[in-house]
Motif scaffolding. Structure first.
Motif, short mmCIF file in Angstrom:
data_model
loop_
_atom_site.label_atom_id
_atom_site.label_comp_id
_atom_site.label_asym_id
_atom_site.label_seq_id
_atom_site.Cartn_x
_atom_site.Cartn_y
_atom_site.Cartn_z
N ALA A 136 0.83 -1.21 0.00
CA ALA A 136 0.00 0.00 0.00
C ALA A 136 0.86 1.26 0.00
N ALA A 137 2.00 1.20 0.69
CA ALA A 137 2.88 2.37 0.75
C ALA A 137 3.52 2.68 -0.61
N VAL A 138 3.94 1.65 -1.33
CA VAL A 138 4.64 1.88 -2.61
C VAL A 138 3.68 1.95 -3.79
N ALA A 139 2.39 1.71 -3.57
CA ALA A 139 1.44 1.65 -4.68
C ALA A 139 1.15 3.01 -5.32
N PRO A 140 0.98 4.10 -4.55
CA PRO A 140 0.55 5.36 -5.19
C PRO A 140 1.69 6.15 -5.80
N PRO A 141 1.69 6.40 -7.10
CA PRO A 141 2.71 7.26 -7.71
C PRO A 141 2.57 8.70 -7.25
N ASP A 142 3.69 9.38 -7.17
CA ASP A 142 3.73 10.82 -6.91
C ASP A 142 4.05 11.49 -8.25
N PRO A 143 3.09 12.18 -8.86
CA PRO A 143 3.28 12.63 -10.25
C PRO A 143 4.09 13.91 -10.39
N VAL A 144 4.68 14.43 -9.31
CA VAL A 144 5.35 15.73 -9.40
C VAL A 144 6.45 15.70 -10.46
N ALA A 145 7.33 14.69 -10.39
CA ALA A 145 8.44 14.63 -11.34
C ALA A 145 7.94 14.43 -12.76
N ALA A 146 6.99 13.51 -12.94
CA ALA A 146 6.48 13.22 -14.28
C ALA A 146 5.78 14.44 -14.88
N LEU A 147 5.00 15.16 -14.07
CA LEU A 147 4.28 16.33 -14.59
C LEU A 147 5.25 17.46 -14.92
N ALA A 148 6.27 17.65 -14.09
CA ALA A 148 7.25 18.70 -14.37
C ALA A 148 7.95 18.44 -15.70
N VAL A 149 8.32 17.19 -15.92
CA VAL A 149 8.97 16.84 -17.18
C VAL A 149 7.96 16.91 -18.33
N GLY A 150 6.75 16.39 -18.09
CA GLY A 150 5.74 16.36 -19.14
C GLY A 150 5.39 17.74 -19.66
N ARG A 151 5.26 18.70 -18.76
CA ARG A 151 4.95 20.06 -19.20
C ARG A 151 6.12 20.68 -19.95
N ARG A 152 7.34 20.32 -19.54
CA ARG A 152 8.51 20.89 -20.21
C ARG A 152 8.62 20.38 -21.64
N LYS B 113 -4.29 15.37 -22.73
CA LYS B 113 -4.96 14.19 -22.19
C LYS B 113 -4.03 13.39 -21.28
N MET B 114 -2.76 13.28 -21.66
CA MET B 114 -1.80 12.56 -20.84
C MET B 114 -1.57 13.28 -19.52
N VAL B 115 -1.47 14.61 -19.58
CA VAL B 115 -1.29 15.39 -18.36
C VAL B 115 -2.49 15.21 -17.43
N THR B 116 -3.69 15.21 -18.00
CA THR B 116 -4.89 15.03 -17.19
C THR B 116 -4.90 13.67 -16.49
N TRP C 10 5.81 4.58 -17.65
CA TRP C 10 7.07 5.08 -17.09
C TRP C 10 6.86 6.34 -16.26
N SER C 11 5.62 6.76 -16.06
CA SER C 11 5.34 7.98 -15.31
C SER C 11 5.02 7.72 -13.85
N GLY C 12 5.11 6.45 -13.41
CA GLY C 12 4.70 6.10 -12.06
C GLY C 12 5.77 6.32 -11.02
N THR C 13 6.33 7.51 -10.92
CA THR C 13 7.36 7.79 -9.92
C THR C 13 6.73 7.85 -8.52
N ARG C 14 7.41 7.28 -7.53
CA ARG C 14 6.96 7.35 -6.15
C ARG C 14 7.71 8.47 -5.44
N GLY C 15 7.12 8.95 -4.31
CA GLY C 15 7.71 10.09 -3.63
C GLY C 15 7.55 10.03 -2.13
N VAL C 16 7.44 11.21 -1.55
CA VAL C 16 7.45 11.33 -0.09
C VAL C 16 6.24 10.70 0.56
N ILE C 17 5.10 10.60 -0.14
CA ILE C 17 3.91 9.99 0.45
C ILE C 17 4.18 8.53 0.78
#
Length: 553
Positions: A116-132, A138-141, A367-374
């Motif tokens: 349960a701890a490792v299941a939720p991705p933290d999209p901060v890194a993926a979204l920062a790269v995706g917008r750049r 649709k992918m961003v959404t 490849w966008s499923g980065t995990r983070g501080v959560i």
């Protein structure tokens, strides 16, 4: 402490500068710097899970929800729910089964807890790269929607697993009932908080008061949800989505500008601090591994990382192969509804016709499923002992596995996501985006002209003022229609250039710069007080803000 905070701010600013000039994601660089600092002699900053869950998580989720689109998430509801609920549950369950079967002495409940701890991705890194790299909207959404909703699923699942591990009892119907109650209650609390915020808006014409309410809203939603024993995380997300959807109708322009600036600053520092904090947990995580054999550690890490990396692409491929009729039943717009004219359903029709993700989109989402501080905060909430007084089963091993998953995904996937997106050729169609913007601008100006005609008929005394405003609007409408003609003729996905348009923008920027320089000269000569300079400079800043960042936009 003050010196440490200032040093952390300096590091965050420096990393942001490096990320801006190199294209590397700051979310991947900061944990590496945190690890390097943790290996140096001296004290480290420990991760307080309650502080992260109560102080850091609510504002980050609320800010992300404010920037999300409620309508876009609804149009992609099937895949968002699939990733944020079903995939999270399946990931936790498979990691738990893997621990129970392959890790010596591990219990199913403890395995599900780390799952349960490792299941939720933290999209901060993926979204920062995706917008750049200009990832399609649709992918961003999808990435945004998944990141908003998956934390509630994971934290609820974690609480059920911990209760089973601590008390030794587990009831599947009870677990399902608790999950449904927490989710439904969180949605209700979030909607109620958003309703109260809407009622308070007419009373807060002062942008500072509106900003204060905005900053307090996520904490109110979270604490109220937790107090009622429902999902505080989901309450924050729902409140943010509703408030963000209603802000254009009920918020003032000054309040929106100020609130947006404040939330960007809050995001910048909170994200920077938490990513630095991730790296500094390395000594504490490693210190508890002495009691385990190397083979046990390797198997546990292999199970955790393997399930996280392999299940996501397999799940995306599987769900995209479902019959289209099942896609509609799982969420989205029905064919009958999509033909209804004059509603958002009609806008979503083209999206419905291309609802399946392409192989390139599936690869990028995988490849966008980065995990983070959560993930780290969640696993650090594990109790030290069970109800019987015995140590919590394999707690130190669970901490290490979670840390490795976060590090592998955040650094490994975070650093390679941009090259992957470029290699796949995923890029938003800039011409279509510019066309939609200019069509909307033209429609807005035409609506304003129609309203002016009505005003002139009702109040003849306003004729002179109406004519002046009409002249300005007609010039603006001519400019928008000229851009539309150029965009309609373009056969490329890149926005076409227009020498006349670029010259006009250059002239407007030159005029604004000249006005600003003259105001400064007045201030320096003592003819204009600083307070008045700030007022006039703010007017020029707003005018400059209306100009596109790129001449072709």
């Amino acid at each position: 402490m003050l010196l440490f905070v200032l040093a952390a701010v300096a590091v965050i600013v420096a990393v942001r500068w490096v990320a801006t000039h190199t294209g590397l994601p700051a979310a991947a660089l900061l944990p590496l710097i945190g690890i390097a600092y943790a290996l140096l002699p001296g004290p480290n900053v420990g991760l307080d899970p309650e502080l992260v869950l109560m102080v850091v998580l609510p504002p980050l989720l609320y800010s992300a929800a404010l920037d999300s689109s409620l309508l876009d998430i609804r149009r992609n509801l099937r895949i968002v729910v699939s990733l944020s609920v079903l995939l999270v549950l399946l990931t936790g369950l498979l990691v738990g089964i893997g621990f129970h079967l392959f890790v010596a002495g591990a219990t199913l409940a403890a395995g599900i807890a780390v799952g349960a701890a490792v299941a939720p991705p933290d999209p901060v890194a993926a979204l920062a790269v995706g917008r750049r790299v200009n990832l399609p909207p649709k992918m961003v959404t999808i990435i945004q929607g998944e990141g908003l909703l998956n934390d509630a699923t994971a934290l609820t699942m974690l609480s059920v697993a911990v209760a089973a591990a601590v008390g030794g009892e587990f009831s599947f119907p009870g677990a399902v009932g608790k999950f449904v109650l927490a989710a439904a209650g969180g949605v209700a609390v979030g909607a109620a908080v958003a309703w109260v915020v809407r009622l308070a808006r007419p009373l807060t014409t002062d942008p500072l008061l509106s900003n204060a309410i905005s900053l307090a809203t996520p904490f109110v939603a979270y604490l109220l949800g937790e107090e009622l024993h429902v999902s505080g995380v989901l309450a924050v997300v729902v409140a943010g989505l509703i408030v963000g959807h209603q802000t254009p109708q009920f918020g003032s322009g000054a309040a929106r500008l100020q609130t947006n600036a404040v939330w960007r600053l809050v995001d910048f520092f909170l994200e920077g601090f938490v990513f630095l904090l991730i790296g500094q947990q390395l000594p504490e995580v490693i210190s508890g591994l002495r009691e385990y054999d190397t083979s046990t550690i390797v198997i546990a890490v292999a199970v955790s990382v393997g399930v996280v990396l392999l299940l996501r692409p397999a799940w995306l491929v599987l769900t995209q192969s479902l019959p289209r009729s099942l896609h509609t039943r799982l969420g989205g717009i029905s064919e009958q509804d999509s033909d209804e004219p004059g509603t958002a359903r009609q806008i979503a029709r083209s999206d419905r016709n291309d609802r399946r993700l392409t192989p390139s989109e599936v690869t990028a989402l995988s490849w966008s499923g980065t995990r983070g501080v959560i993930s780290l905060a969640a696993i650090f909430t594990l109790p030290l002992t069970t109800n019987s007084g015995a140590p919590f089963p394999d707690r130190n091993l669970l901490l290490f596995c979670t840390f490795v998953v976060v590090l592998v995904t955040l650094v490994g996937q975070g650093l390679t996501f941009a090259p992957l997106v470029r290699m796949l050729g995923l890029r938003a169609n800039e011409t279509d985006q510019a066309r939609v913007r200019n069509e909307a601008r033209s429609a807005a100006v035409e609506a304003a002209l129609a309203r002016l005609d009505d005003l002139a008929a009702e109040e003849p005394d306003c004729a002179a003022a109406v004519n002046g405003t009409r002249t300005q609007l007609l010039a603006r409408l001519k400019r928008y229609r000229g851009r539309l003609d150029l965009l309609q003729q373009s056969g490329s996905s890149e926005i076409p250039t227009s020498p006349e348009y670029e010259r006009a923008l250059r002239v407007r920027r030159t005029a604004i710069a000249a006005q600003r320089e003259e105001l400064v000269r007045w201030r320096d000569s003592g003819r204009l007080p600083d307070e008045e300079l700030r007022v006039l400079e703010r007017e020029l800043d707003h005018e400059e803000l209306l100009l596109p960042k790129r001449a072709a936009n």
